[in-house]
Enzyme design. Structure first.
Site, PDB file in Angstrom:
ATOM      1  N   SER A 155       0.982  -1.201   0.013  1.00  0.00           N
ATOM      2  CA  SER A 155      -0.161   0.030  -0.178  1.00  0.00           C
ATOM      3  C   SER A 155       0.816   1.147   0.024  1.00  0.00           C
ATOM      4  O   SER A 155       1.772   1.498  -0.826  1.00  0.00           O
ATOM      5  CB  SER A 155      -0.792   0.060   1.086  1.00  0.00           C
ATOM      6  OG  SER A 155      -1.902   0.866   1.154  1.00  0.00           O
ATOM      7  N   ASP A 251      -9.198  -4.145  -6.009  1.00  0.00           N
ATOM      8  CA  ASP A 251      -8.633  -3.209  -4.865  1.00  0.00           C
ATOM      9  C   ASP A 251      -8.595  -1.865  -5.609  1.00  0.00           C
ATOM     10  O   ASP A 251      -7.563  -1.698  -6.289  1.00  0.00           O
ATOM     11  CB  ASP A 251      -7.427  -3.871  -4.419  1.00  0.00           C
ATOM     12  CG  ASP A 251      -6.641  -2.990  -3.290  1.00  0.00           C
ATOM     13  OD1 ASP A 251      -7.089  -1.994  -3.105  1.00  0.00           O
ATOM     14  OD2 ASP A 251      -5.371  -3.417  -2.896  1.00  0.00           O
ATOM     15  N   HIS A 277      -8.412  -4.815  -0.164  1.00  0.00           N
ATOM     16  CA  HIS A 277      -7.270  -4.166   0.190  1.00  0.00           C
ATOM     17  C   HIS A 277      -6.681  -4.782   1.695  1.00  0.00           C
ATOM     18  O   HIS A 277      -5.405  -4.817   1.773  1.00  0.00           O
ATOM     19  CB  HIS A 277      -7.225  -2.773   0.402  1.00  0.00           C
ATOM     20  CG  HIS A 277      -6.179  -2.137   0.517  1.00  0.00           C
ATOM     21  ND1 HIS A 277      -5.066  -1.965  -0.525  1.00  0.00           N
ATOM     22  CD2 HIS A 277      -5.519  -1.271   1.358  1.00  0.00           C
ATOM     23  CE1 HIS A 277      -3.989  -1.462  -0.146  1.00  0.00           C
ATOM     24  NE2 HIS A 277      -4.319  -0.842   0.921  1.00  0.00           N
TER      25      HIS A 277
END
Length: 326
Positions: A155, A251, A277
């Protein structure tokens, strides 16, 4: 006498040419015409490796709300549910610390938004993380010039690692490209199709920072201080064949739609706890029959197992093959 002076003049000229040639070849340790990152460059012919140096350093960058600047980079505990722990702990259990150093980036992994106005902005957080990770690379390379690196991030951490890999791959990063054995980016917000090596189930979208680049004014209403920068201008350069992109279908951090759409709604999606996610450690829809965590551990282990002993082989043994899904 005239003949003697002529001979001396010739000797002086030849000497100056020799000195100039030596300086030309040795200026900053680079032979003109040789690109940074090429085998045989300065990192491959540096000083001997100290005995205490690891053969490989694995660097992991956690995502938003999964790290702290005061966390222990060797034994992080700030967020016991951090996705990166599902990768780093198995590697620490598998390899002795004197061969493989596993270092987790400690930084203020925050994302100021309308629901958390007291937090550090995404831009500030990303900048802090980038600076800390680059410093770790520089210090290790300075002290252990033959140690190779494996970098991975999730991320916000994937954006940081990806940006640093781009700098290194294009010849102006913290370490030479030949010292990087591999890079793996999970849910990279700047993921661009065709840049790097896509693994796992295919996705059709792009990273959120690309999707929302033209909508920055609307993004600032929801997430002030979060600049959507678009794609990385120069890709991954020399590291393109060693940089792997992993993105779960649907995602919205890495598989966002192109086009304008509802800008505020899409910006709001950046801060929501999206179920897709948050499930890379268990999601079977990324690597069928396996998980992202297992793939990363197998990938990193393959690179480590093939790493040369720095005391025996000064040049990095680059591995670009993709390991089978465990």
């Amino acid at each position: 006498m005239k003949k003697t002076l002529t001979v001396l003049a010739v000797i002086i000229v030849v000497g100056l040419i020799a000195v100039g040639t030596w300086r030309w070849v040795n200026d900053e340790g680079v032979i003109p015409g040789q690109e940074p990152g090429e085998p045989g460059g300065p990192a491959a012919t540096g000083p001997a490796q100290p005995d205490w140096c690891p053969a490989v350093e694995v660097i992991a960058a956690p995502g938003t709300w999964e790290s702290s600047p005061t966390d222990d980079p060797i034994n992080p505990s700030f967020n016991p549910n951090s996705f990166m722990l599902t990768v780093t702990r198995p590697l620490q259990d598998r390899y002795p610390a004197d061969r493989v150093k596993v270092w987790t980036l400690p930084y203020t992994a925050q994302f100021r938004n309308i629901n958390a106005d007291q937090e550090m902005t995404y831009d500030e957080s990303r900048s802090e993380g980038t600076s800390s990770l680059e410093n770790e690379l520089r210090v290790t390379h300075r002290d252990c010039p033959l140690t190779d690196f494996i970098m991975t991030g999730f991320s916000q951490g994937a954006v940081i690692v990806g940006d640093i890999a781009s700098e290194i791959g294009n010849g102006h990063g913290a370490v030479p490209a030949e010292r990087v054995r591999g890079v793996a980016l999970v849910a990279d917000g700047r993921r661009e199709p065709g840049v790097g090596q896509a693994v796992g189930n295919p996705v059709s979208g792009v990273g959120a920072e690309i999707s929302l680049e033209l909508l920055n004014p609307a993004v600032q209403l929801v997430t002030p201080g979060a600049t959507m920068r678009g794609p990385r201008d120069s890709g991954f350069g020399a590291l393109d064949d060693r940089t792997f992109q992993i993105c779960a279908p649907d995602d919205h951090i890495c598989d966002a739609p192109l086009g304008v759409g509802n800008a505020v709604e899409r910006a709001q999606g950046l801060i929501e706890n999206n179920g897709v996610h948050a499930r890379y450690a268990t999601n079977p829809n990324v690597f069928p029959g396996s998980t992202t965590s297992r793939w990363l551990v197998g990938w990193a282990s393959d690179l480590i197992d093939r790493a040369p002993d720095p005391g025996q082989a000064p040049a990095s043994g680059v591995v670009t093959s993709v390991p089978p899904v465990p």
